[in-house]
Scaffold this motif. Structure first.
Motif, PDB file in Angstrom:
ATOM      1  N   VAL A   1       3.686  10.210  -7.438  1.00 21.74           N
ATOM      2  CA  VAL A   1       4.710  10.601  -8.375  1.00 21.74           C
ATOM      3  C   VAL A   1       4.074  10.719  -9.738  1.00 21.74           C
ATOM      4  CG1 VAL A   1       6.598   9.878  -9.597  1.00 21.74           C
ATOM      5  CG2 VAL A   1       6.627   9.660  -7.346  1.00 21.74           C
ATOM      6  N   ASN A   2       3.155   9.785 -10.015  1.00 24.11           N
ATOM      7  CA  ASN A   2       2.525   9.787 -11.416  1.00 24.11           C
ATOM      8  C   ASN A   2       1.525  11.012 -11.545  1.00 24.11           C
ATOM      9  OD1 ASN A   2       3.632   7.462 -12.388  1.00 24.11           O
ATOM     10  ND2 ASN A   2       2.393   6.184 -11.647  1.00 24.11           N
ATOM     11  N   LEU A   3       0.762  11.370 -10.216  1.00 23.45           N
ATOM     12  CA  LEU A   3       0.054  12.470 -10.345  1.00 23.45           C
ATOM     13  C   LEU A   3       0.822  13.803 -10.411  1.00 23.45           C
ATOM     14  CD1 LEU A   3      -2.871  11.712  -7.747  1.00 23.45           C
ATOM     15  CD2 LEU A   3      -3.054  12.091 -10.422  1.00 23.45           C
ATOM     16  N   LEU A   4       1.631  13.936  -9.553  1.00 23.00           N
ATOM     17  CA  LEU A   4       2.302  15.321  -9.263  1.00 23.00           C
ATOM     18  C   LEU A   4       3.224  15.706 -10.502  1.00 23.00           C
ATOM     19  CD1 LEU A   4       2.518  17.457  -7.032  1.00 23.00           C
ATOM     20  CD2 LEU A   4       4.324  16.304  -6.192  1.00 23.00           C
ATOM     21  N   SER A   5       3.702  14.864 -11.040  1.00 25.41           N
ATOM     22  CA  SER A   5       4.412  14.888 -12.374  1.00 25.41           C
ATOM     23  C   SER A   5       3.730  15.434 -13.574  1.00 25.41           C
ATOM     24  CB  SER A   5       5.322  13.622 -12.784  1.00 25.41           C
ATOM     25  OG  SER A   5       4.151  12.667 -13.257  1.00 25.41           O
ATOM     26  N   LYS A   6       2.557  15.584 -13.510  1.00 30.03           N
ATOM     27  CA  LYS A   6       1.420  15.998 -14.679  1.00 30.03           C
ATOM     28  C   LYS A   6       1.005  17.401 -14.149  1.00 30.03           C
ATOM     29  CE  LYS A   6      -1.112  12.225 -14.622  1.00 30.03           C
ATOM     30  NZ  LYS A   6      -2.171  11.418 -14.912  1.00 30.03           N
ATOM     31  N   ILE A  10      -8.970  13.620  -7.053  1.00 29.82           N
ATOM     32  CA  ILE A  10      -9.482  14.033  -5.577  1.00 29.82           C
ATOM     33  C   ILE A  10      -8.199  13.806  -4.677  1.00 29.82           C
ATOM     34  CG2 ILE A  10     -10.654  13.401  -3.617  1.00 29.82           C
ATOM     35  CD1 ILE A  10     -12.599  11.850  -5.475  1.00 29.82           C
ATOM     36  N   HIS A  11      -7.946  15.047  -3.699  1.00 31.49           N
ATOM     37  CA  HIS A  11      -6.922  15.094  -2.828  1.00 31.49           C
ATOM     38  C   HIS A  11      -6.947  14.069  -1.653  1.00 31.49           C
ATOM     39  CE1 HIS A  11      -3.780  16.612  -0.061  1.00 31.49           C
ATOM     40  NE2 HIS A  11      -3.089  16.962  -1.038  1.00 31.49           N
ATOM     41  N   ARG A  12      -8.103  14.329  -1.171  1.00 27.87           N
ATOM     42  CA  ARG A  12      -8.433  13.396  -0.022  1.00 27.87           C
ATOM     43  C   ARG A  12      -7.564  13.279   1.316  1.00 27.87           C
ATOM     44  NH1 ARG A  12      -9.342   7.132  -1.500  1.00 27.87           N
ATOM     45  NH2 ARG A  12      -7.230   7.038  -1.706  1.00 27.87           N
ATOM     46  N   ASP A  13      -6.816  14.422   1.431  1.00 25.68           N
ATOM     47  CA  ASP A  13      -6.289  14.784   2.851  1.00 25.68           C
ATOM     48  C   ASP A  13      -5.933  16.295   2.851  1.00 25.68           C
ATOM     49  OD1 ASP A  13      -5.166  14.238   5.198  1.00 25.68           O
ATOM     50  OD2 ASP A  13      -3.233  13.482   4.483  1.00 25.68           O
ATOM     51  N   LEU A  14      -6.858  16.846   2.618  1.00 17.28           N
ATOM     52  CA  LEU A  14      -6.848  18.476   2.668  1.00 17.28           C
ATOM     53  C   LEU A  14      -6.805  18.942   3.913  1.00 17.28           C
ATOM     54  CD1 LEU A  14      -6.410  21.247   0.747  1.00 17.28           C
ATOM     55  CD2 LEU A  14      -9.115  21.066   0.662  1.00 17.28           C
ATOM     56  N   GLU A  71       0.905  -1.202   0.018  1.00 22.25           N
ATOM     57  CA  GLU A  71       0.027   0.091  -0.083  1.00 22.25           C
ATOM     58  C   GLU A  71       0.779   1.180   0.044  1.00 22.25           C
ATOM     59  OE1 GLU A  71      -3.353   2.178   2.636  1.00 22.25           O
ATOM     60  OE2 GLU A  71      -2.730   0.178   3.339  1.00 22.25           O
ATOM     61  N   CYS A  72       2.031   1.176   0.678  1.00 23.03           N
ATOM     62  CA  CYS A  72       2.790   2.293   0.822  1.00 23.03           C
ATOM     63  C   CYS A  72       3.543   2.650  -0.540  1.00 23.03           C
ATOM     64  CB  CYS A  72       3.775   2.194   2.029  1.00 23.03           C
ATOM     65  SG  CYS A  72       5.199   3.322   2.028  1.00 23.03           S
ATOM     66  N   LYS A  73       3.834   1.409  -1.290  1.00 21.39           N
ATOM     67  CA  LYS A  73       4.598   1.794  -2.509  1.00 21.39           C
ATOM     68  C   LYS A  73       3.360   2.236  -3.585  1.00 21.39           C
ATOM     69  CE  LYS A  73       8.104  -1.852  -2.059  1.00 21.39           C
ATOM     70  NZ  LYS A  73       8.761  -3.175  -2.800  1.00 21.39           N
ATOM     71  N   ALA A  74       2.377   1.624  -3.417  1.00 14.41           N
ATOM     72  CA  ALA A  74       1.365   2.322  -4.570  1.00 14.41           C
ATOM     73  C   ALA A  74       0.993   3.544  -4.246  1.00 14.41           C
ATOM     74  CB  ALA A  74       0.016   1.314  -4.165  1.00 14.41           C
ATOM     75  N   ASN A  75       0.883   4.025  -2.812  1.00 16.86           N
ATOM     76  CA  ASN A  75       0.472   5.724  -2.754  1.00 16.86           C
ATOM     77  C   ASN A  75       1.809   6.515  -3.398  1.00 16.86           C
ATOM     78  OD1 ASN A  75      -1.752   4.989  -1.362  1.00 16.86           O
ATOM     79  ND2 ASN A  75      -0.930   4.934   0.604  1.00 16.86           N
ATOM     80  N   PHE A  76       2.950   5.938  -3.064  1.00 13.66           N
ATOM     81  CA  PHE A  76       4.219   6.594  -3.560  1.00 13.66           C
ATOM     82  C   PHE A  76       4.239   6.717  -5.102  1.00 13.66           C
ATOM     83  CE2 PHE A  76       8.548   6.827  -5.159  1.00 13.66           C
ATOM     84  CZ  PHE A  76       8.819   7.880  -4.596  1.00 13.66           C
ATOM     85  N   GLY A 105      -0.048  11.538  -1.664  1.00 14.27           N
ATOM     86  CA  GLY A 105      -0.010  10.186  -1.196  1.00 14.27           C
ATOM     87  C   GLY A 105      -1.397   9.571  -1.216  1.00 14.27           C
ATOM     88  N   LEU A 106      -2.439  10.392  -0.988  1.00 10.70           N
ATOM     89  CA  LEU A 106      -3.643   9.844  -0.882  1.00 10.70           C
ATOM     90  C   LEU A 106      -4.692  10.192  -2.198  1.00 10.70           C
ATOM     91  CD1 LEU A 106      -4.507   9.946   2.870  1.00 10.70           C
ATOM     92  CD2 LEU A 106      -3.746   7.763   1.745  1.00 10.70           C
ATOM     93  N   ALA A 107      -3.956  10.937  -2.871  1.00  6.18           N
ATOM     94  CA  ALA A 107      -4.929  11.747  -4.071  1.00  6.18           C
ATOM     95  C   ALA A 107      -5.163  10.341  -5.155  1.00  6.18           C
ATOM     96  CB  ALA A 107      -4.128  12.713  -4.752  1.00  6.18           C
TER      97      ALA A 107
END
Length: 399
Positions: A107-112, A178-182, A98-103, A202-204
């Protein structure tokens, strides 16, 4: 997405590329960054130019710790950066995955993402899991509020920050994210503390579906639809959408204006229980112009909450009304000062005539007659200047 969408994400040639880069030069804390216990890699869908090159990385001091990460300052390609190293949990294989998936998702989201109010992505690697972003020297909003407590920020500053957050969220939701941790801890200040940027994705989620993981985020800022009164198994799914971020925004804005933690007298789980029972933080002595916005954003039914586009428009109107009121007040002060100046000039002329008659009646010379009125006028003039300065200074502070 169509080109007509003003919020569309930038397009670029992406590659499916497993990251396996050699380590380069070391620095003060490079061993902390390099140490890793596993060798399981995964792939990022990011441009090759965004892959971390360790030969260009200099690691500085530890500046923060999160639940599953350490953050350092440093330099990358001769620019100041924040270096986030994700720490693998020491529990189960499921937690590790789960930790790896969140990371990977972060990365995939923030890079875009490219938006002035979202922290800028610089580079990333999975060996170990490291995320490089721009360095926000103002620190987190949560830390800033804690440092100034019990002092509160001005309403204008709070609404300015809220506008930055709303515009960032409007952009994310327009792109299906969705950010999910605002919360204040995931909002970072610029060096001059005039603006804020959204961080920690990480939770987006960018693949919004009917059901997503429940209880994702932080209890005190979490929307009621993410929680359940009955115990649910870990990883259980619930039906909710992007309106969960709107609720979190309302609690963040309340916390920002009051400089308090929501439900501060309750434990985390009890705060969640209060939320599920439709209990909200007190609005006693709260700015009247903000109350309707908060109440609409944290209403229990997500369908009744506004979109961030509407929230942005509301914040702009409130700020315009506040500034218009202050500008009108300043104009009124200016008119009063000018009127007082004319009044004092007339009073000075009258005092001069009175003094002249008194001196002539006492048989004083013309030189003395001329001297005393000038001295009197000078005192009156200085007094008038001082009064104007105090009035202007007070109005500037109030503004």
């Amino acid at each position: 997405m169509t080109k007509e969408n003003p919020h569309s994400l930038p397009t670029s040639d992406t590659v499916l590329h497993p990251i396996r880069l050699p380590f380069g030069r070391s620095s003060q804390n490079i061993e902390d960054i390099r140490s890793v216990d596993d060798d399981d890699g995964f792939v990022f869908h990011i441009d090759r130019s965004l892959l971390l090159d360790y030969t260009k990385l200099v690691v500085g001091d530890l500046i923060g710790k999160g639940g599953n990460s350490n953050v350092y300052n440093g330099w990358y390609e001769d620019r100041p950066v924040a270096i986030k190293k994700v720490l693998l949990p020491e529990t189960t294989d499921e937690a590790t995955l789960e930790c790896k998936a969140n990371f990977q998702r972060e990365v995939n989201l923030l890079s875009k993402i490219e938006h002035k109010n979202v922290i800028k992505f610089v580079a990333a690697s999975d060996g170990p899991m490291i995320l490089i972003t721009e360095l926000m020297e103002g620190g987190s909003l949560q830390k800033h509020l804690k440092n100034i407590y019990p002092i509160t920020l001005s309403l204008e500053q709070c609404l300015s920050y809220a506008l930055d957050i709303s515009q960032a969220m409007e952009y994310l939701h327009a792109n299906g994210i969705i950010h999910r941790d605002l919360k204040p801890g995931n909002i970072l200040l610029t060096k001059d503390q005039n603006h804020v940027k959204l961080a920690d994705f990480g939770l987006a989620r960018d693949d919004i579906c009917d059901e997503m993981t429940c209880e994702a985020g932080t209890y005190r800022y979490m929307a009621p639809e993410l929680m359940s009164k009955n115990p649910l198994p870990k990883g259980a799914k619930k039906s909710y959408d992007h309106k969960a971020d709107v609720y979190s925004f309302a609690l963040t804005l309340w916390s920002l204006i009051k400089n308090q933690i929501p439900f501060k007298d309750r434990k985390d789980l009890m705060a969640a229980y209060a939320t599920m029972n439709n209990i909200r933080p007190s609005l006693d002595e709260f700015p009247e112009e903000i109350v309707p916005l908060l109440q609409s954003c944290w209403v229990e039914d997500p369908k009744l909450r506004p979109e961030f586009k509407e929230i942005t428009g509301t914040l702009i109107r409130i700020l315009q009304n506040i500034y218009t009121t202050k500008i009108n007040a300043l104009a009124s002060i200016k008119r009063d000062v000018e009127a007082n100046g004319e009044s004092e000039a007339e009073s000075s002329k009258e005092n001069k005539n009175l003094l002249k008659r008194d001196v002539e009646a006492n048989g004083e010379s013309d030189n003395i007659i001329a001297q005393y009125p000038r001295m009197d006028e000078k005192k009156l003039k200085n007094k008038s200047k001082f009064k104007r300065f105090i009035s202007y200074f007070r109005s500037c502070i109030a503004f």
